[in-house]
Design a protein around this motif. Sequence first.
Motif, PDB file in Angstrom:
ATOM      1  N   HIS A   1      51.894  31.864  41.625  1.00  0.00           N
ATOM      2  CA  HIS A   1      50.933  33.162  41.137  1.00  0.00           C
ATOM      3  C   HIS A   1      49.603  32.404  40.860  1.00  0.00           C
ATOM      4  N   LEU A   2      49.375  31.444  40.197  1.00  0.00           N
ATOM      5  CA  LEU A   2      48.216  30.722  39.816  1.00  0.00           C
ATOM      6  C   LEU A   2      47.554  30.131  41.050  1.00  0.00           C
ATOM      7  N   HIS A   3      48.285  29.585  41.888  1.00  0.00           N
ATOM      8  CA  HIS A   3      47.727  28.781  43.270  1.00  0.00           C
ATOM      9  C   HIS A   3      47.000  30.189  44.150  1.00  0.00           C
ATOM     10  N   GLU A   4      47.984  31.027  43.975  1.00  0.00           N
ATOM     11  CA  GLU A   4      47.593  32.291  44.910  1.00  0.00           C
ATOM     12  C   GLU A   4      46.223  32.968  44.491  1.00  0.00           C
ATOM     13  N   THR A   5      46.208  33.052  42.989  1.00  0.00           N
ATOM     14  CA  THR A   5      44.934  33.405  42.513  1.00  0.00           C
ATOM     15  C   THR A   5      43.966  32.663  42.838  1.00  0.00           C
ATOM     16  N   LEU A   6      43.945  31.356  42.656  1.00  0.00           N
ATOM     17  CA  LEU A   6      42.900  30.597  43.069  1.00  0.00           C
ATOM     18  C   LEU A   6      42.592  30.645  44.477  1.00  0.00           C
ATOM     19  N   ARG A   7      43.266  30.679  45.418  1.00  0.00           N
ATOM     20  CA  ARG A   7      43.085  30.530  47.036  1.00  0.00           C
ATOM     21  C   ARG A   7      42.060  32.079  47.063  1.00  0.00           C
ATOM     22  N   ALA A   8      42.563  32.959  46.237  1.00  0.00           N
ATOM     23  CA  ALA A   8      41.921  34.357  46.517  1.00  0.00           C
ATOM     24  C   ALA A   8      40.575  34.392  45.846  1.00  0.00           C
TER      25      ALA A   8
END
Length: 223
Positions: free
Chosen positions: A69-76
């Motif tokens: 979820h952290l990395h998805e947040t960063l990608r977005a």
Amino acid sequence: MTQAIPDAATQAPFLVVTADLGDMPDLQLVGRYLDALGTLADYAVTLAFYSGIFNSSRDAKHAELVAEHLHETLRAGARHNPRRFRRDIPGEILPRLAVDRLRLASPLEAVLTAVAGDIKPLGYAVVALGLLKSGLGTVMDWQRHRAELRQMEWARDATSGAGSEMLSDAGLPEQVILAMQQQSRIPVRTTLAPDVNDAIKLIAWVPLVEVRREVTPDDVDQT
């Protein structure tokens, strides 16, 4: 897994960031630099929060979900949503990094501290200060290395252009993010949000004079 976020003391530490923007810097440059520093500070708070949940999780699948979820947040390129994982922390007391003192005259000096409405979330902000220091320290190391390379270039034939690729800042944002992730103990990935990438490049463009952590305000120069 081990608990990475300790209970914070009521006295939060300070992070002193000094940067040389040159003589009589343009007002827009000062504003852009502070915006960039704020963007990297937001990332540090995000990383500290997810790090605390990841490293305290006893369920490997849950820990993996937190990291993803952290990395998805960063990608977005979006701000983190702590309450997805910690519903016991009300929105009004979420951790943040704040300015205790700010000197705009060059060299610019920002004295940052951890702020939150309660002791538990304050612990995340204290950790975020350490992560921000790690990221800025990576920038300082890169700046010193670039200065050494530039001196080597000047010592050679100025027309050769040798080593110019080594002076590029293209790989710096990745180095900064990896250094911060490694310190947080979250599984390292080279996921970069565009705003964080741009912020790191701008911070690197201005020479960092000093980045130091102090425990009490008495240790911070108030002149």
